[in-house]
Write a protein that holds these residues in place. Structure first.
Motif, mmCIF file in Angstrom:
data_model
loop_
_atom_site.group_PDB
_atom_site.id
_atom_site.type_symbol
_atom_site.label_atom_id
_atom_site.label_comp_id
_atom_site.label_asym_id
_atom_site.label_seq_id
_atom_site.Cartn_x
_atom_site.Cartn_y
_atom_site.Cartn_z
ATOM 1 N N UNK A 76 -53.794 -15.919 45.967
ATOM 2 C CA UNK A 76 -52.441 -16.392 45.923
ATOM 3 C C UNK A 76 -52.814 -17.790 45.015
ATOM 4 N N UNK A 77 -53.772 -18.379 45.334
ATOM 5 C CA UNK A 77 -53.833 -19.684 44.549
ATOM 6 C C UNK A 77 -54.098 -19.520 43.348
ATOM 7 N N UNK A 78 -55.053 -18.741 43.079
ATOM 8 C CA UNK A 78 -55.627 -18.490 41.624
ATOM 9 C C UNK A 78 -54.509 -17.950 40.790
ATOM 10 N N UNK A 79 -53.609 -17.292 41.179
ATOM 11 C CA UNK A 79 -52.688 -16.611 40.418
ATOM 12 C C UNK A 79 -51.321 -17.722 40.399
ATOM 13 N N UNK A 132 -59.139 -27.375 40.063
ATOM 14 C CA UNK A 132 -60.323 -27.986 40.578
ATOM 15 C C UNK A 132 -60.345 -27.523 42.221
ATOM 16 N N UNK A 133 -58.973 -27.340 42.920
ATOM 17 C CA UNK A 133 -59.106 -26.967 44.098
ATOM 18 C C UNK A 133 -59.511 -25.585 44.262
ATOM 19 N N UNK A 177 -61.921 -23.535 34.472
ATOM 20 C CA UNK A 177 -62.213 -23.424 35.731
ATOM 21 C C UNK A 177 -61.145 -22.606 36.725
ATOM 22 N N UNK A 178 -59.942 -22.294 36.257
ATOM 23 C CA UNK A 178 -58.980 -21.854 37.190
ATOM 24 C C UNK A 178 -59.226 -20.241 37.328
ATOM 25 N N UNK A 195 -50.460 -28.188 32.834
ATOM 26 C CA UNK A 195 -51.861 -28.385 33.013
ATOM 27 C C UNK A 195 -52.019 -28.746 34.323
ATOM 28 N N UNK A 196 -52.264 -27.690 35.359
ATOM 29 C CA UNK A 196 -52.560 -27.966 36.501
ATOM 30 C C UNK A 196 -54.181 -28.408 37.066
ATOM 31 N N UNK A 197 -54.473 -29.291 36.553
ATOM 32 C CA UNK A 197 -55.991 -29.771 36.707
ATOM 33 C C UNK A 197 -56.350 -29.778 38.139
#
Lengths: 322, 378
Positions: B292-295, B312-313, B248-249, B306-308
């Protein structure tokens, strides 16, 4: 966050929470001066804290979180740009007029809390910024829609100092940081309310429609926080023209989604003067206009990207990482 | 409350070298077809996958012992975003590189690792994901495909559906019910299944554009050795959940429509309308923020977190952005979405495939449920 930033955050959190949205310049500015937050961005050689823009982001964000109406960001930017630590300065968003031979004739508006400030840093018509003594400006006061004091003033052949900083971009980044904090605060308040308020025999937060709306809000708050961080990092590299434009544009868009969900979840109580939601949402609406609305930053960013061309878009985006 | 804890992004020292390397490889291979560029990680091109494998750009973080290159997670991230931004055809090896190899290295038997992972790293062995079933879409815990013991072996029976690129894959990781009579997320296990196993058959599903990515995969008494069990028996749900964070990320969750933005910028070069420039700015601001968020999520994964919730965001925002883009472009640019201009072709393609963006890898509704729970609702 590094250790220094964690200490800064703890200190700001404690102080701003106790000051709250009712703090005033007259009564409470001394508590900001006591901890030297007005010198946050000013170099150590000039008597300041020598903080980075990432340090500033930590403080400005928490100020936004607590709906603080003290001009901390404005004072910190003004001090850093003018390299003055003796008295509070502030910043302005708009200038029209002319600078010639170190003297300015024209008007300055969008001055944040100008009364009592020793000097104002404003965008210079010729690029960069100008520093002018407040005494040289006949100030007229008004209030923003959030009730924050703003001034406009005119000067006739007044002496100014020109500096090579883009105070408008700095003001925009400060607003992005404050928006990031205020959105997180409005989200926290909304989640808390949704978990408490009972209707149809259960908490509002049990309804899937409410959950999904708050999840959307959370995404917008998260995006704003990441944009603020990206722009603060870019500012530190002094290659922030793209990043600040993108961040303010993104933050402005998040404000619409966030404030409408916050008010919708709160229902009528959120619309009252008594309930502490409007200290956040009214500021968010005011900040959306200040230091560049969507049209302004879209034009800056769009023109720049189109001029560079399709082939350079991704390369430019990644070139500023370092 | 800070829903997304931000941190300063530190890019690897080697980033600019890796970017140059990928750009050079992509240029050499060529990505002329604009629709292909908009279909980057769905489009299989074994020749390109083998080229990347030979250059050490697949399995970058895996141990050298299994054909990997022991590079850092952020180095891998740099390569991924470069490939996607260029619209390179990475569909053949994408799933193996993203999750199957990592899963086998973490949970697979030594025999399964030796058999599959080195070929994946070379860009020669491809994988597909056996999760969805006719009765188990968003409600994944409803899977019914079964595995039963026959002495040392396992016998698998049932059906998987919406299996992307099953017809190009050599291997599938399937989530199946290994304990008869178990319900929901109990009694599930993962198995590694060779696609040429006797009893396995594939039936294509043609999508609304006429394209063929999806398949039905039927398992009719497929016999597998004990070594085909991945991880612990009965631990399948937990293993799959961790795998989904990887799924997902990644940067593919916001870069699928990059080809459209690039064509729009090209178009804006001669159509100097303010509306088009404003749209370019808006889309670029969103792209920059999502990066920025994805990286940021990638950096957290690199540290073993584990930034689940954050993942998701990113997927939810990224999908919403990619999905909105075709409509926004169509509203301001007068171009025929049937072509022949490249902008039109990309637009026409994305208009039709973008509904799938908020379905694949977890629907918008499931993701928002995860986020709501993370906020402390429910």
């Amino acid at each position: 966050m590094n250790d220094e930033q964690r200490m800064l955050a703890d200190m700001a959190e404690e102080l701003f929470a106790s000051l709250g949205h009712t703090a005033t310049l007259e009564n409470d500015w001394s508590s900001i001066e006591q901890v030297a937050l007005d010198g946050l961005l000013l170099g150590e050689d000039d008597g300041g804290f020598g903080g980075s823009w990432e340090d500033a982001l930590v403080v400005f964000r928490i100020a936004g979180y607590h709906g603080l109406s003290l001009p901390i960001a404005e004072a910190a930017i003004a001090a850093a740009v003018a390299r003055r630590s003796s008295a509070r300065g502030t910043i302005a968003s708009h200038t029209s007029g002319e600078v010639a031979g170190g003297r300015f004739t024209g008007s300055i508006s969008g001055i944040c809390c100008g009364e009592g400030a020793a000097f104002v840093v404003a965008p210079s018509p010729a690029g960069g910024s100008l520093v002018i003594e407040t005494a040289a400006l006949g100030l007229e006061a008004h209030e923003s829609v959030a009730g924050e004091t703003r001034h406009a003033g005119t000067a006739q052949d007044a002496p100014v100092t020109l500096v090579d900083y883009d105070v408008f971009a700095m003001g925009a980044l400060a607003r992005v940081a404050q928006v990031a904090g205020a959105l997180d605060a409005a989200l926290a308040r909304s989640v808390e309310y949704a978990n408490e308020r009972q209707q149809f025999g259960r908490a509002l937060g049990k309804f899937q429609a409410v959950q999904q709306a708050l999840a959307t809000f959370a995404g917008e708050a998260a995006a704003t926080n990441c944009a603020a961080m990206g722009a603060a990092q870019a500012m530190g590299r002094r290659s922030a023209a793209f990043a600040v434009a993108a961040a303010k544009l993104r933050a402005n868009r998040a404000i619409g989604v966030g404030t409408s969900v916050a008010h919708q979840v709160h229902g009528a109580i959120g619309f009252t003067q008594e309930y502490p939601l409007h200290q956040l949402t009214r500021r968010l609406w005011a900040w959306r206009s200040e230091f560049g609305n969507d049209a302004y930053w879209s034009e800056v960013l769009g023109r720049r990207i189109v001029a560079r061309g399709a082939e350079n878009f991704w390369a430019d985006l990644t070139a500023s990482d370092h | 409350m800070q829903t997304f804890v931000t941190e300063r992004l530190v890019w690897p020292e080697t980033a600019s070298h890796l970017r140059e390397k990928v750009r050079e490889l992509v240029a050499r291979h060529g990505v002329e077809d604009p629709v292909g560029r908009a279909n980057s990680w769905a489009k299989p091109d074994p020749q390109f996958s083998r080229l990347l494998g030979a250059e050490g750009l697949i399995g970058m973080v895996w141990p050298k012992e299994y054909g990997g290159h022991e590079r850092s997670q952020m180095e891998r991230y740099v390569v991924l975003e470069e490939l996607l931004a260029a619209g390179a055809p990475v569909g053949a090896h994408w799933i193996a590189d993203r999750q199957t190899g990592a899963l086998l290295l973490r949970y697979g038997t030594e025999e399964a690792r030796r058999r599959w992972v080195p070929g994946m790293a070379r860009g020669e062995v491809y994988a597909c994901i056996g999760l969805s079933e006719p009765g188990a879409g968003s409600d994944l815990a409803a899977v019914r495909t079964s595995a039963r013991r026959d002495e040392e072996d396992w016998i698998l029976s049932g059906q998987k559906v919406w299996t992307t690129n099953a017809h190009h894959a050599h291997v599938m990781i399937a989530l199946v019910r290994s304990e008869a009579g178990s319900t929901r997320n109990e009694g599930l296990s993962q198995f590694v299944i060779p696609m040429d196993a006797p009893g396995l058959s594939i039936k294509p599903i043609i999508d609304l554009t006429g394209g063929h990515d999806f398949n039905e995969v039927f398992l009719d008494e497929v016999r597998l050795p004990a070594s085909a069990l991945v991880g612990q028996q009965g631990n399948g749900w937990k293993q799959v959940t961790a795998e989904l964070s990887l799924e997902r990320s990644g940067p593919e969750r916001y870069l699928s429509s990059m080809a459209l933005l690039v064509e729009l910028i090209r178009h804006a070069g001669w159509d100097r309308s303010e509306q088009v420039e404003n749209l370019v700015a808006r889309l670029a601001a969103e792209t920059w923020t999502l990066r920025m968020m994805s990286a940021g999520v990638a950096a957290k994964i690199a540290r073993g977190e584990d930034p689940a919730l954050e993942a998701a965001m990113v997927k939810d925002l990224g999908n919403a952005f990619e999905q909105a883009m075709p409509e926004l472009v169509q509203a301001v640019v007068d171009v025929d979405p049937a072509g022949p201009e490249p902008l039109g072709l990309v637009l026409g393609h994305l208009l039709q495939v973008s509904p799938s963006f908020s379905l694949r890898g977890g629907t918008r509704e499931i993701l928002k449920g995860i986020i709501a729970r993370g906020l402390g609702l429910r």
